[in-house]
Design an enzyme around this catalytic site. Structure first.
Site, mmCIF file in Angstrom:
data_model
loop_
_atom_site.group_PDB
_atom_site.id
_atom_site.type_symbol
_atom_site.label_atom_id
_atom_site.label_comp_id
_atom_site.label_asym_id
_atom_site.label_seq_id
_atom_site.Cartn_x
_atom_site.Cartn_y
_atom_site.Cartn_z
ATOM 1 N N ASP A 162 0.780 -1.112 0.067
ATOM 2 C CA ASP A 162 -0.046 0.050 -0.010
ATOM 3 C C ASP A 162 0.860 1.400 -0.098
ATOM 4 O OD1 ASP A 162 -2.436 1.413 -0.089
ATOM 5 O OD2 ASP A 162 -3.209 0.520 1.803
ATOM 6 N N HIS A 206 -7.102 3.886 7.389
ATOM 7 C CA HIS A 206 -6.281 4.990 6.672
ATOM 8 C C HIS A 206 -6.258 6.122 7.862
ATOM 9 C CE1 HIS A 206 -5.219 3.976 2.406
ATOM 10 N NE2 HIS A 206 -5.324 2.819 2.920
ATOM 11 N N CYS A 208 -0.961 11.072 2.403
ATOM 12 C CA CYS A 208 -2.288 11.267 1.779
ATOM 13 C C CYS A 208 -2.038 12.308 0.781
ATOM 14 C CB CYS A 208 -3.173 11.567 2.655
ATOM 15 S SG CYS A 208 -4.622 11.941 2.070
HETATM 16 ZN ZN ZN Z 1 -5.114 1.298 1.839
#
Ligand code: ZN
Length: 317
Positions: free
Chosen positions: A15, A213, A244
């Protein structure tokens, strides 16, 4: 796993790395993953079997899987978007396959270019593929319900849709489902409620893990709600790698380092050693020198006199 143990599943190599432009060298990935395993991480999502032209950052996933398989006691997890990816994952020897199904169909069409029914059909084909393998070589299959706390495209997501699609994934052949707050929309009340609704609708064995998240700073609060509800596996990413794109300064995934401290300080055993975890962070920082790494614990350090939670055995790899 006893009630006081929480497994942290490290998703940074998948990720985190897929979210940044830089491509980490294969040799660096191996060093990082080995350092993570040495720190006590028992499950690492090491990559994703998607076409290299879509995610060149993860083009070496097969080689990374083969390498990580040799690390003792490590569950090597990968993301697979479809049957083709699952075939590659099986060939490389992954222990765990996760296929994402976005509860928001708009997101599903955009992300996987597939409707819900098309993803479920893919799951059935993957199940058939896995069932041909001898039991002792058969990877586990998780269906991850992404955008289940809200979607940047559709807005609120109906909990009933999460339950219906979770049921669909299990019927199609997933061993379990996972809840994923892809967009960082979730809050602790919502997290607690959805976990309990899944368990009462689909049974306690249907769900053990959550992927959160920290886009809006609620990551650790949501973890607390999840583990107090009874969730036993929490995804996290070293240094919150990836960040982010919508919130400068905010990590993407929950920061592994901070999560270890939160859980251990509360008496949940993770099996992870913080000093060794910092060594793994050094490997990551040296490999991606231009990438910001997040987390409070790495700067502040463990409190004086800090004691880890009771653990039956500190795994030393
Ligand atoms: Zn994720």
């Amino acid at each position: 796993m006893s009630g006081k143990e929480i497994e942290i599943s490290e998703v940074g190599p998948r990720d985190g790395l897929q979210s940044i432009d830089a491509i980490m060298a294969t040799a660096d990935k191996k060093r990082w993953i080995a350092a993570l395993a040495h720190a006590g991480l028992r499950e690492i999502e090491v990559g994703s079997f998607v076409p290299a032209k879509v995610l060149p950052q993860l083009a070496d996933t097969a080689e990374i899987v083969r390498y990580a398989r040799a690390l003792p006691g490590l569950t090597v997890a990968v993301l697979v978007p479809n049957l083709r990816g699952a075939q590659d994952a099986v060939a490389a020897g992954a222990h765990k396959l996760t296929i994402p199904l976005s509860v928001s169909e708009t997101h599903s069409l955009k992300n996987l270019r597939r409707t819900h029914q098309q993803v479920l059909a893919e799951v059935r084909e993957i199940r058939a593929l896995l069932d041909q393998l001898p039991k002792d070589q058969r990877p586990s299959l998780e269906g991850s319900l992404s955008t289940c706390f809200g979607c940047t495209l559709e807005g609120p997501v109906a909990e009933d849709a999460v339950l219906r699609l979770g049921e669909g994934l299990l019927e199609a052949g997933c061993d379990e489902i996972g809840l994923s707050d892809t967009t960082g929309y979730g809050n602790p009340v919502q997290v607690r409620r959805l976990i309990h609704r899944v368990w009462s609708h689909l049974g306690r064995e249907s769900l053990h893990g959550i992927h959160l998240h920290n886009t809006r700073g609620q990551g650790l609060a949501n973890v607390l709600a999840a583990v107090e509800a009874g969730i036993t596996t929490v995804d996290a990413s070293m240094g919150g790698l990836g960040g982010c794109p919508f919130a400068p300064g905010a990590s993407g995934n929950i920061v592994t380092e901070d999560l270890v401290f939160l859980l251990e300080a509360m008496g949940y055993s993770t099996g992870i050693d913080m000093e060794r975890l910092m060594l793994a962070r050094e490997v990551l920082a040296a490999s991606l020198p231009d990438e910001p790494l997040f987390g409070f614990l790495p700067d502040a350090g463990l409190p004086k006199g800090f004691q880890y939670a009771e653990r039956e055995s500190l795994v030393v790899a």
